[in-house]
Design a protein around this motif. Structure first.
Motif, short mmCIF file in Angstrom:
data_model
loop_
_atom_site.label_atom_id
_atom_site.label_comp_id
_atom_site.label_asym_id
_atom_site.label_seq_id
_atom_site.Cartn_x
_atom_site.Cartn_y
_atom_site.Cartn_z
N ASN A 27 0.83 -1.21 0.00
CA ASN A 27 0.00 0.00 0.00
C ASN A 27 0.86 1.26 0.00
OD1 ASN A 27 -2.34 -1.51 0.00
ND2 ASN A 27 -2.69 -1.33 2.18
N THR A 28 1.94 1.23 0.77
CA THR A 28 2.85 2.38 0.83
C THR A 28 3.54 2.58 -0.52
OG1 THR A 28 3.20 2.01 3.19
CG2 THR A 28 4.82 3.39 2.06
N LEU A 29 3.99 1.50 -1.12
CA LEU A 29 4.62 1.58 -2.43
C LEU A 29 3.64 2.13 -3.46
CD1 LEU A 29 7.00 1.09 -4.34
CD2 LEU A 29 6.23 -1.28 -4.55
N ASP A 30 2.41 1.65 -3.46
CA ASP A 30 1.39 2.16 -4.39
C ASP A 30 1.18 3.66 -4.19
OD1 ASP A 30 1.04 -0.43 -5.35
OD2 ASP A 30 -0.79 -0.79 -4.21
N HIS A 31 1.14 4.09 -2.95
CA HIS A 31 0.96 5.51 -2.64
C HIS A 31 2.14 6.34 -3.15
CE1 HIS A 31 -0.43 9.07 -0.58
NE2 HIS A 31 0.72 9.16 0.06
N LEU A 32 3.35 5.85 -2.93
CA LEU A 32 4.54 6.57 -3.40
C LEU A 32 4.54 6.67 -4.92
CD1 LEU A 32 7.29 5.11 -1.02
CD2 LEU A 32 6.26 7.39 -0.94
N VAL A 33 4.14 5.61 -5.60
CA VAL A 33 4.08 5.62 -7.06
C VAL A 33 3.06 6.66 -7.53
CG1 VAL A 33 3.41 4.27 -9.10
CG2 VAL A 33 4.92 3.27 -7.37
N THR A 34 1.91 6.70 -6.86
CA THR A 34 0.89 7.69 -7.21
C THR A 34 1.43 9.11 -7.05
OG1 THR A 34 -0.89 6.18 -6.57
CG2 THR A 34 -1.44 8.52 -6.67
N ARG A 70 9.07 0.35 -10.47
CA ARG A 70 7.68 0.65 -10.85
C ARG A 70 7.61 1.89 -11.73
NH1 ARG A 70 3.67 -1.10 -6.89
NH2 ARG A 70 2.24 0.32 -7.91
N MET A 71 8.38 2.92 -11.38
CA MET A 71 8.35 4.16 -12.17
C MET A 71 8.92 3.92 -13.57
SD MET A 71 6.69 6.15 -10.29
CE MET A 71 6.74 7.55 -11.40
N LYS A 72 9.97 3.10 -13.68
CA LYS A 72 10.53 2.76 -14.99
C LYS A 72 9.50 2.02 -15.82
CE LYS A 72 15.47 2.53 -14.02
NZ LYS A 72 16.65 1.66 -13.90
N ALA A 73 8.80 1.09 -15.21
CA ALA A 73 7.77 0.32 -15.93
C ALA A 73 6.65 1.24 -16.41
CB ALA A 73 7.20 -0.78 -15.03
N VAL A 78 4.18 4.22 -20.97
CA VAL A 78 3.72 5.50 -21.52
C VAL A 78 4.44 5.80 -22.84
CG1 VAL A 78 3.67 7.99 -21.14
CG2 VAL A 78 2.98 6.45 -19.32
N SER A 79 5.74 5.53 -22.88
CA SER A 79 6.51 5.85 -24.09
C SER A 79 6.20 4.87 -25.23
CB SER A 79 8.01 5.83 -23.79
OG SER A 79 8.44 4.54 -23.46
#
Length: 81
Positions: A27-34, A70-73, A78-79
């Protein structure tokens, strides 16, 4: 014929403290990604992830690298569009 309600056919979640810690981590990781996906929040998110790495219980070990992955993915997907 097997029923779809068969407990062995369902994925089992960890339970107890380990399950709670894994759910909290995710949940924390999902929040940070958001947050990191929004303009102006990238630096704060990175700082928070590094801070969480030093949590006394050690439940956030590796969250910085998971955030990067996660951010790279997300950026790759997107690209590709």
């Amino acid at each position: 014929m097997e029923s779809s309600d068969n407990p062995s056919s369902k994925s089992q979640k960890p339970y107890g403290l380990q399950g709670i810690a894994q759910e909290l981590y995710q949940n924390t990781l999902d929040h940070l990604v958001t947050l990191a996906s929004q303009n102006g929040w990238k630096a704060y998110t990175w700082h928070k992830a590094k801070e969480l790495e030093n949590h006394p219980l050690g439940i956030y070990k590796g969250i910085s690298q998971d955030l990067i992955n996660r951010m790279k993915a997300i950026n790759e997907s997107v690209s590709d569009k």
